[in-house]
Scaffold this active site. Structure first.
Site: not given
Ligand code: NAP
Length: 282
Positions: A62, A66, A102
């Site tokens: 995680t 990743k 995922d």
């Molecule tokens: P990540 O790679 O860090 O991507 C984060 C995303 O959120 C990017 O698109 C980022 O935009 C956007 N973002 C973050 N802060 C923001 C803000 N203040 N305003 C606007 N956009 C913002 O994270 P990830 O691994 O994809 O995970 C994202 C979410 O999915 C998390 O909440 C995580 O807990 C959840 N998740 C859930 C599962 C599940 O099994 N249900 C699995 C994986 C992840 P920019 O590109 O502009 O920075």
């Protein structure tokens, strides 16, 4: 001998995976233990070597490892390679193979609750991070019709589209542009961290233009109902939290490690209980 599994991440204390997998192992009668390992980025390579040395059978990966783990593995499944992220590692044929469950976990959960075929549906993915990439590419592999992307940083959305290994129609928009045309989407997938603890009072975009009957899936599962889910419901949308995605990504990893299908209803209950307990304690 007891089999050993685990999850590596930084931080890791909040992970729901140990309780979910330990219960699933007990249920299917496998003598195994699943442990949360706190691994800082500087120790990732040593941790992967160490897992091999002590005979770990498989593990989850995680945040923030990743992508960084890919060059440290012996083989990487093609879908995980194109996503550029691995969340499941299996010891097989004398080496570590990396997979990404995922995206498939998300699609399985979406299909279960959406009910009808995804074919020809007009979709929007909000966000362009690791989870969005896994979901977008898996939906494309599954033959989805059109999938647009909306992200705060539009270039990242474009990069995601350009890297898609399967041809699929779609465009990258700013969040404001997507909000202006929300009525064209049948399915909206929210993948940003906005709405998650501690950003529970925020929503990634206004939903005034949402059409009746749209399906909104937010992959956040803590809280189980985010602000955008509440607002979308008020506008007549059907909504889903990230709980099913979490359970199914775990179930698919479990299947890869054991060859057995776990009871996903039971896994969901275990995670729900754990979430309730955490919220009570907070
Ligand atoms: P990540 O790679 O860090 O991507 C984060 C995303 O959120 C990017 O698109 C980022 O935009 C956007 N973002 C973050 N802060 C923001 C803000 N203040 N305003 C606007 N956009 C913002 O994270 P990830 O691994 O994809 O995970 C994202 C979410 O999915 C998390 O909440 C995580 O807990 C959840 N998740 C859930 C599962 C599940 O099994 N249900 C699995 C994986 C992840 P920019 O590109 O502009 O920075």
């Amino acid at each position: 001998m007891k089999k050993l599994f685990g999850v590596i991440g930084d931080p890791i204390a909040q992970s729901m995976s140990p309780v979910m997998h330990n219960d699933a192992f007990e249920r299917v009668g496998i003598d195994a233990y699943y442990h949360p390992f706190h691994v800082q980025p500087a120790h990732l390579s040593a941790a992967v070597q160490g897992m091999k040395a002590i005979g770990v059978n498989g593990f989850n990966v995680t945040i923030p490892h990743k992508a960084a783990i890919i060059p440290l593995l012996d083989r990487v499944d093609p879908l995980a390679k194109s996503i550029g992220a691995v969340n499941t590692v299996v010891w097989e044929n004398d080496g570590w193979t990396g997979y990404n469950t995922d995206g498939s976990g998300f699609v399985r959960g979406l299909q279960e609750e959406y009910g009808t075929s995804l074919e020809g549906k007009n979709m929007l993915v909000i966000g362009a991070g690791g989870a969005a990439r896994a979901i977008y590419y898996t939906l494309a592999f599954e033959g989805a019709g059109r999938i647009d992307i909306a992200n705060r940083t539009v270039e990242k959305g474009l990069e995601l589209l350009n890297g898609c290994p399967v041809p699929v129609e779609g465009a990258a928009f700013s969040v404001a542009e997507a909000a202006e045309q929300l009525e064209v989407y049948d399915i909206i997938v929210q993948t940003t961290s906005i709405g998650m603890v501690p950003l529970t009072d925020e929503s990634p975009l206004p939903v005034d233009r949402l059409k009746q009957g749209t399906f909104l899936s937010d992959i956040i599962y803590n809280p189980l109902e985010t602000k955008i889910m509440r607002e979308a419901k008020l506008r007549g949308a059907r909504v889903q939290s990230g709980l099913k995605m979490f359970v199914y990504q775990g179930a698919l990893a479990f299947e890869k490690w054991t060859g057995l299908t776990p009871d996903t209803k039971r896994m969901e209950e275990v995670v729900l209980n754990q979430l309730e307990e955490k919220n009570v304690n907070n």
